[in-house]
Motif scaffolding. Structure first.
Motif, PDB file in Angstrom:
ATOM      1  N   GLN A  27      -9.960   3.950   1.683  1.00 16.29           N
ATOM      2  CA  GLN A  27      -9.908   2.496   1.566  1.00 16.29           C
ATOM      3  C   GLN A  27      -8.725   1.933   2.357  1.00 16.29           C
ATOM      4  N   LEU A  84       1.310   6.913  -6.594  1.00 14.50           N
ATOM      5  CA  LEU A  84       0.148   7.768  -6.816  1.00 14.50           C
ATOM      6  C   LEU A  84       0.498   9.237  -6.607  1.00 14.50           C
ATOM      7  N   GLU A 122     -10.401   8.732  -1.983  1.00 11.30           N
ATOM      8  CA  GLU A 122     -10.939   7.375  -2.018  1.00 11.30           C
ATOM      9  C   GLU A 122      -9.862   6.359  -1.657  1.00 11.30           C
ATOM     10  N   THR A 123      -8.647   6.564  -2.167  1.00 13.69           N
ATOM     11  CA  THR A 123      -7.549   5.642  -1.852  1.00 13.69           C
ATOM     12  C   THR A 123      -7.248   5.644  -0.360  1.00 13.69           C
ATOM     13  N   GLU A 124      -7.121   6.844   0.213  1.00 14.96           N
ATOM     14  CA  GLU A 124      -6.781   6.939   1.634  1.00 14.96           C
ATOM     15  C   GLU A 124      -7.898   6.371   2.507  1.00 14.96           C
ATOM     16  N   ALA A 151      -0.211   1.823  -9.977  1.00 17.78           N
ATOM     17  CA  ALA A 151      -0.639   3.001  -9.229  1.00 17.78           C
ATOM     18  C   ALA A 151      -0.160   4.285  -9.905  1.00 17.78           C
ATOM     19  N   MET A 207     -12.060   0.814  -7.911  1.00 16.66           N
ATOM     20  CA  MET A 207     -10.898   0.952  -7.033  1.00 16.66           C
ATOM     21  C   MET A 207     -10.919  -0.093  -5.938  1.00 16.66           C
ATOM     22  N   GLN A 244     -15.436   4.254  -7.633  1.00 16.65           N
ATOM     23  CA  GLN A 244     -15.121   3.748  -6.298  1.00 16.65           C
ATOM     24  C   GLN A 244     -15.143   2.227  -6.268  1.00 16.65           C
ATOM     25  N   ALA A 279      -8.125  -2.953  -5.390  1.00 15.33           N
ATOM     26  CA  ALA A 279      -7.484  -3.102  -4.085  1.00 15.33           C
ATOM     27  C   ALA A 279      -7.631  -4.528  -3.566  1.00 15.33           C
ATOM     28  N   GLY A 339       0.806  -1.208   0.000  1.00 14.53           N
ATOM     29  CA  GLY A 339       0.000   0.000   0.000  1.00 14.53           C
ATOM     30  C   GLY A 339       0.842   1.262   0.000  1.00 14.53           C
ATOM     31  N   PHE A 385      -9.241  10.858  -6.195  1.00 16.64           N
ATOM     32  CA  PHE A 385      -8.604   9.548  -6.114  1.00 16.64           C
ATOM     33  C   PHE A 385      -7.803   9.421  -4.818  1.00 16.64           C
ATOM     34  N   CYS A 420       2.371   1.823  -3.425  1.00 14.29           N
ATOM     35  CA  CYS A 420       1.367   2.427  -4.302  1.00 14.29           C
ATOM     36  C   CYS A 420       1.158   3.901  -3.968  1.00 14.29           C
TER      37      CYS A 420
END
Length: 205
Positions: free
Chosen positions: A138, A60, A134-136, A113, A191, A188, A195, A53, A131, A56
C-alpha cells in the motif's frame, strides 16, 4: 525485557529525536527548485504524509520484533526498521527544506501502528509478516501516486520518493520470502481504509 526496551527506545527516537540516516539522501546535491507558494505547500503536504508513513513503519516493525519468539525473524524486522529510519530522516530533511513540519499527530499514528503490529504478531509470525507485505504494498502504491502529484520541478522530493518506493517493494518481497501469509480481503480493506484516514488527515495536520 530487552525487546521491550528496544521498542521503547525506537518510540522515543522516532517521535522526539532528529533521525539520522545511515545512507546519504537521494536528494543530496540536488538544488532546491524555484516553486510557487502553492507548489511548495503541496510538496510539503505530500512529504508530511510520507513522513507519517515512516513513523508508522518504525512502530510496526519494532512492535513485531518485540513480540516474535523467532530470533532470526526479530533481527530481520529490526534490520528493516533501521533501513526505514533512512526514509524517516530523508522525509524529515525534505520537510525542513520545504519550510514545512511533521504531522502534529505523530504520537497517535505511532501508537496505532504499534498496536496493530503487536496484535498481528500475537497471532503468528506468518500473520505478522502478512501485515508487512500488505502495508509495504500500500505504501509503494501511495508513493507511486505521489510521483505523479509532486511538482515536476521538485526534483529533490521526487528522488526521495522514487528511492523509497523501490525500498518498500523490496521489503514486501523479503517478507514474502520469510513466510508471510496473504491477509483475507476484509483485513486488506480495513487497512486501506485506515491508510486513507491517516493520509487525508496528515495531509493537513
Amino acid at each position: 525485557m530487552d525487546s521491550f526496551l528496544t521498542a521503547a527506545d525506537a518510540a522515543l527516537r522516532t517521535l522526539f529525536a532528529d533521525p539520522v540516516s545511515a545512507e546519504r539522501s537521494p536528494a543530496a546535491g540536488i538544488p532546491e527548485a524555484a516553486m510557487s507558494p502553492e507548489e511548495r505547500k503541496l510538496s510539503g503536504a505530500l512529504m508530511r504524509v510520507n513522513h507519517v508513513g515512516e513513523v508508522c513503519a518504525q512502530a510496526l516493525y519494532n512492535a513485531q520484533a518485540m513480540v516474535t519468539q523467532d530470533m532470526v525473524l526479530r533481527e530481520h524486522l529490526l534490520l528493516a526498521a533501521r533501513e526505514e529510519m533512512d526514509h524517516l530522516a530523508w522525509t524529515r530533511e525534505r520537510l525542513h527544506a520545504l519550510g514545512d513540519r511533521p504531522s502534529l499527530l505523530n504520537p497517535l499514528w505511532f501508537a496505532g501502528a504499534f498496536a496493530i503490529g503487536t496484535v498481528a504478531a500475537k497471532f503468528s509470525d506468518a500473520v505478522s509478516l502478512g501485515f508487512v507485505v500488505e502495508t509495504e504494498n500500500q505504501v509503494a502504491a501511495h508513493l507511486e501516486s505521489h510521483l505523479g502529484r509532486l511538482p515536476e520541478q521538485d526534483e529533490a522530493s521526487l528522488a526521495v520518493v522514487a528511492r523509497m518506493k523501490d525500498d518498500e517493494a523490496r521489503h514486501a518481497a523479503a517478507a514474502i520470502d520469510e513466510g508471510a501469509m496473504q491477509l483475507p480481503p476484509a483485513a486488506q480493506g480495513l487497512m486501506r481504509l485506515a491508510a486513507k484516514v491517516m493520509t487525508t488527515v496528515a495531509h493537513k495536520i
